[in-house]
Motif scaffolding. Structure first.
Motif, PDB file in Angstrom:
ATOM      1  N   SER A   1       0.841  -1.191   0.000  1.00  0.00           N
ATOM      2  CA  SER A   1       0.000   0.000   0.000  1.00  0.00           C
ATOM      3  C   SER A   1       0.881   1.247   0.000  1.00  0.00           C
ATOM      4  CB  SER A   1      -0.912   0.019   1.231  1.00  0.00           C
ATOM      5  OG  SER A   1      -1.612   1.235   1.318  1.00  0.00           O
ATOM      6  N   THR A   2       0.400   2.300  -0.651  1.00  0.00           N
ATOM      7  CA  THR A   2       1.120   3.573  -0.632  1.00  0.00           C
ATOM      8  C   THR A   2       0.793   4.385   0.616  1.00  0.00           C
ATOM      9  OG1 THR A   2      -0.660   4.565  -1.938  1.00  0.00           O
ATOM     10  CG2 THR A   2       1.272   3.764  -3.142  1.00  0.00           C
ATOM     11  N   VAL A   3      -0.187   3.924   1.413  1.00  0.00           N
ATOM     12  CA  VAL A   3      -0.555   4.611   2.641  1.00  0.00           C
ATOM     13  C   VAL A   3       0.380   4.184   3.759  1.00  0.00           C
ATOM     14  CG1 VAL A   3      -2.347   4.951   4.379  1.00  0.00           C
ATOM     15  CG2 VAL A   3      -2.973   4.773   1.962  1.00  0.00           C
ATOM     16  N   GLY A   4       1.052   5.155   4.383  1.00  0.00           N
ATOM     17  CA  GLY A   4       1.902   4.848   5.523  1.00  0.00           C
ATOM     18  C   GLY A   4       1.060   4.734   6.779  1.00  0.00           C
ATOM     19  N   GLN A   5       0.418   5.823   7.168  1.00  0.00           N
ATOM     20  CA  GLN A   5      -0.496   5.803   8.293  1.00  0.00           C
ATOM     21  C   GLN A   5      -1.431   6.995   8.246  1.00  0.00           C
ATOM     22  OE1 GLN A   5       2.126   6.030  11.791  1.00  0.00           O
ATOM     23  NE2 GLN A   5       1.473   8.121  12.118  1.00  0.00           N
ATOM     24  N   ILE A   6      -2.540   6.864   8.943  1.00  0.00           N
ATOM     25  CA  ILE A   6      -3.500   7.948   9.112  1.00  0.00           C
ATOM     26  C   ILE A   6      -3.539   8.286  10.594  1.00  0.00           C
ATOM     27  CG2 ILE A   6      -5.941   8.575   9.027  1.00  0.00           C
ATOM     28  CD1 ILE A   6      -6.162   6.742   6.561  1.00  0.00           C
ATOM     29  N   THR A   7      -3.385   9.548  10.922  1.00  0.00           N
ATOM     30  CA  THR A   7      -3.440   9.999  12.307  1.00  0.00           C
ATOM     31  C   THR A   7      -4.611  10.961  12.467  1.00  0.00           C
ATOM     32  OG1 THR A   7      -1.031   9.835  12.452  1.00  0.00           O
ATOM     33  CG2 THR A   7      -2.159  11.045  14.203  1.00  0.00           C
TER      34      THR A   7
ATOM     35  N   PRO B   1     -13.262  14.740  15.768  1.00  0.00           N
ATOM     36  CA  PRO B   1     -11.936  14.842  15.162  1.00  0.00           C
ATOM     37  C   PRO B   1     -11.591  16.290  14.838  1.00  0.00           C
ATOM     38  CG  PRO B   1     -13.110  12.999  14.216  1.00  0.00           C
ATOM     39  CD  PRO B   1     -14.105  13.763  15.043  1.00  0.00           C
ATOM     40  N   LEU B   2     -10.402  16.711  15.281  1.00  0.00           N
ATOM     41  CA  LEU B   2      -9.947  18.081  15.064  1.00  0.00           C
ATOM     42  C   LEU B   2      -8.895  18.176  13.968  1.00  0.00           C
ATOM     43  CD1 LEU B   2      -9.520  19.158  18.807  1.00  0.00           C
ATOM     44  CD2 LEU B   2     -11.424  19.730  17.283  1.00  0.00           C
ATOM     45  N   LYS B   3      -8.241  17.051  13.693  1.00  0.00           N
ATOM     46  CA  LYS B   3      -7.164  17.074  12.697  1.00  0.00           C
ATOM     47  C   LYS B   3      -7.035  15.689  12.079  1.00  0.00           C
ATOM     48  CE  LYS B   3      -2.450  18.885  12.154  1.00  0.00           C
ATOM     49  NZ  LYS B   3      -2.842  20.013  11.287  1.00  0.00           N
ATOM     50  N   PHE B   4      -6.778  15.672  10.770  1.00  0.00           N
ATOM     51  CA  PHE B   4      -6.643  14.430  10.013  1.00  0.00           C
ATOM     52  C   PHE B   4      -5.368  14.511   9.190  1.00  0.00           C
ATOM     53  CE2 PHE B   4      -7.027  12.007   6.148  1.00  0.00           C
ATOM     54  CZ  PHE B   4      -7.668  10.821   6.509  1.00  0.00           C
ATOM     55  N   THR B   5      -4.498  13.513   9.337  1.00  0.00           N
ATOM     56  CA  THR B   5      -3.223  13.526   8.609  1.00  0.00           C
ATOM     57  C   THR B   5      -2.984  12.159   7.977  1.00  0.00           C
ATOM     58  OG1 THR B   5      -2.299  15.067  10.224  1.00  0.00           O
ATOM     59  CG2 THR B   5      -0.744  13.963   8.770  1.00  0.00           C
ATOM     60  N   LEU B   6      -2.717  12.149   6.670  1.00  0.00           N
ATOM     61  CA  LEU B   6      -2.365  10.918   5.977  1.00  0.00           C
ATOM     62  C   LEU B   6      -0.944  11.070   5.446  1.00  0.00           C
ATOM     63  CD1 LEU B   6      -4.506   8.930   3.414  1.00  0.00           C
ATOM     64  CD2 LEU B   6      -2.062   9.277   3.072  1.00  0.00           C
ATOM     65  N   THR B   7      -0.062  10.200   5.892  1.00  0.00           N
ATOM     66  CA  THR B   7       1.324  10.227   5.417  1.00  0.00           C
ATOM     67  C   THR B   7       1.567   9.017   4.526  1.00  0.00           C
ATOM     68  OG1 THR B   7       2.026   9.111   7.445  1.00  0.00           O
ATOM     69  CG2 THR B   7       2.220  11.500   7.387  1.00  0.00           C
ATOM     70  N   PRO B   8       2.369   9.172   3.470  1.00  0.00           N
ATOM     71  CA  PRO B   8       2.600   8.078   2.535  1.00  0.00           C
ATOM     72  C   PRO B   8       3.645   7.099   3.054  1.00  0.00           C
ATOM     73  CG  PRO B   8       3.791  10.019   1.818  1.00  0.00           C
ATOM     74  CD  PRO B   8       3.022  10.422   3.049  1.00  0.00           C
ATOM     75  N   ALA B   9       3.578   5.877   2.550  1.00  0.00           N
ATOM     76  CA  ALA B   9       4.557   4.856   2.932  1.00  0.00           C
ATOM     77  C   ALA B   9       5.953   5.233   2.477  1.00  0.00           C
ATOM     78  CB  ALA B   9       4.154   3.506   2.338  1.00  0.00           C
ATOM     79  N   SER B  10       6.042   6.065   1.454  1.00  0.00           N
ATOM     80  CA  SER B  10       7.344   6.480   0.927  1.00  0.00           C
ATOM     81  C   SER B  10       8.039   7.500   1.819  1.00  0.00           C
ATOM     82  CB  SER B  10       7.172   7.071  -0.475  1.00  0.00           C
ATOM     83  OG  SER B  10       6.299   8.195  -0.444  1.00  0.00           O
TER      84      SER B  10
ATOM     85  N   ARG C   1       1.769  10.521  -5.152  1.00  0.00           N
ATOM     86  CA  ARG C   1       2.305  10.033  -3.889  1.00  0.00           C
ATOM     87  C   ARG C   1       1.316   9.127  -3.165  1.00  0.00           C
ATOM     88  NH1 ARG C   1       3.429  14.142  -0.155  1.00  0.00           N
ATOM     89  NH2 ARG C   1       5.091  12.879   0.745  1.00  0.00           N
ATOM     90  N   LEU C   2       0.101   8.995  -3.712  1.00  0.00           N
ATOM     91  CA  LEU C   2      -0.909   8.173  -3.057  1.00  0.00           C
ATOM     92  C   LEU C   2      -1.539   7.149  -3.985  1.00  0.00           C
ATOM     93  CD1 LEU C   2      -2.391   7.750  -0.367  1.00  0.00           C
ATOM     94  CD2 LEU C   2      -4.142   9.344  -1.174  1.00  0.00           C
TER      95      LEU C   2
END
Length: 406
Positions: free
Chosen positions: A237-243, A253-262, A376-377
């Protein structure tokens, strides 16, 4: 705070909580947006990690599900870092009604139409001012250096106004009546634009292919929050994690962050920089078109769309001609596969084909050869015989899927 990891025995509880969370409509819902709001904001800037009572992932998901914030106002910062090539404004001209607005021709549609204006959110950094008072009063304003675009939902009225072109777009929100009559006649469906909406979409992915844990705390917009971290267990998967930063008091939820696996900067990050849960002033949701503003009614916009050039009609028919959309795999590594019914993008296709070909990477395998277009995704493989494989997966995963299909 120490992390609290979910295990396989709690997946059913996670799914139950996720289903409950998905039922809630965020109070700051934006009627008719046609852009995916994903962004790049420094993660969880604040005055330090607050000391909060311990909570499990299951309990935090249930807290999100139980959140019922009806009134708020605030500012959300949204940016996009998909790694798309710079097309020099080509993307906006390709959008429905592209090129409309100040100086545009009469048949180019309204620059205030939400289905086109908010395509701007697909790139760059933007600031949104939001307000909500119950299920039928919402306002979202896209702030620019010298202009402002606002989308207002007040009862059964939906207005959008673009100050740059002095154009307004008006439609009726018939969602209540449609529900009573069992019809689908209503304002366009919302797309994720707030941390809450994005979180609800992310929670739908919680299953046996997903790791979920509470990983410490944060302070967002002056409020104490828990950090819920969602990660794919699968490789490819290209998804690293979702915070997701979840308000400790309201569960919103106040903030949403998706970082890539790369690695590197976030692909998706949207968060409140200011938030107030008191009732907004009733005048916030009032709107009347300014003197001299061009007003387009929703029905007129439909007529304009139907009257667009035959080239666009042919393109639509071509898209409808895709044969048998299928999915390969499961969870975070699901790949969509379909047949365009024609050729891919051979280099001899002329200037247009050569331009598109230059944006991708040539690959080959048992399936033959083709071109991979990457962000990137999301990545997509178009084979020379017209097969398309696409998903939030790596290039190697697409080639493997294409090979297995032969």
């Amino acid at each position: 705070m120490a992390p609290y990891e979910s295990d396989d025995n709690t997946n059913e509880e996670l799914r139950t909580g996720r289903r409950k969370a998905a039922r809630y409509v965020v109070p700051v819902a934006v009627v008719g947006l046609a852009a995916a709001t994903i962004g790049l904001v420094p993660a969880f800037a604040g005055s330090g990690d607050p000391d909060l009572p311990e909570i499990t992932a299951e309990q935090l998901i249930e807290k999100i599900a139980a959140s019922d914030v009806q009134q708020l106002s605030g500012t959300v910062k949204v940016s996009t870092n998909l790694g798309l090539p710079d097309l020099g404004g080509l993307e906006s001209s390709l959008a429905p009604g592209g090129g409309g607005g100040a100086g545009g021709s009469e048949d180019e549609g309204s620059s205030a139409d939400p289905s086109t204006k908010l395509m701007e959110l697909a790139s760059g950094t933007h600031t949104l001012r939001v307000a909500a008072d119950g299920p039928d009063k919402h306002k979202v304003s896209l702030l620019d250096d010298a202009a402002e675009y606002s989308l207002i939902h007040n009862g059964d009225e939906v207005w959008a106004y673009d100050s740059a072109s002095n154009e307004a777009f008006h439609m009726k929100d018939a969602s209540g009546a449609a529900e009573d009559k069992g019809k689908e006649e209503e304002a366009p469906k919302d797309v994720p634009t707030t941390p809450k909406e994005m979180a609800d979409e992310a929670l739908k992915a919680v299953d046996d292919t997903t790791s979920v844990k509470v990983d410490g705390t944060a302070q967002v917009a002056g409020r104490d929050a828990y950090r819920l971290v969602i990660k794919p267990k699968q490789s490819g998967s290209t998804v690293g994690q979702i915070t997701i930063a979840v308000d400790s008091k309201t569960g919103m939820p106040l903030k949403f962050t998706l970082t890539p696996a790369s690695g590197g900067a976030a692909v998706v990050d949207a968060g409140f920089t200011k938030v107030d849960f008191s009732k907004p002033d009733a005048s916030t949701f009032d709107f009347s078109p300014p003197k001299g503003a061009k007003v387009t009614e929703g029905d007129e916009a439909k007529a304009e769309e139907q009257a667009r050039p035959k080239a666009e009609e042919d393109l639509g028919q071509g898209l409808e001609g895709f044969e048998g959309l299928k999915t390969i795999g499961e969870g975070w590594t699901t790949i969509a596969r379909f047949d365009t019914g024609g050729e891919g993008i051979p280099s001899e296709a002329g200037a247009a084909g050569g331009f598109l070909d230059s944006l991708g990477t040539k690959v080959s395998g048992k399936f033959g050869s083709g071109t991979v277009f990457s962000t990137r995704l999301v990545n997509a493989l178009i084979t020379d015989d017209g097969q398309v494989y696409a998903g939030a997966v790596t290039k190697d995963a697409l080639v493997k899927a294409a090979n297995a299909a032969k």
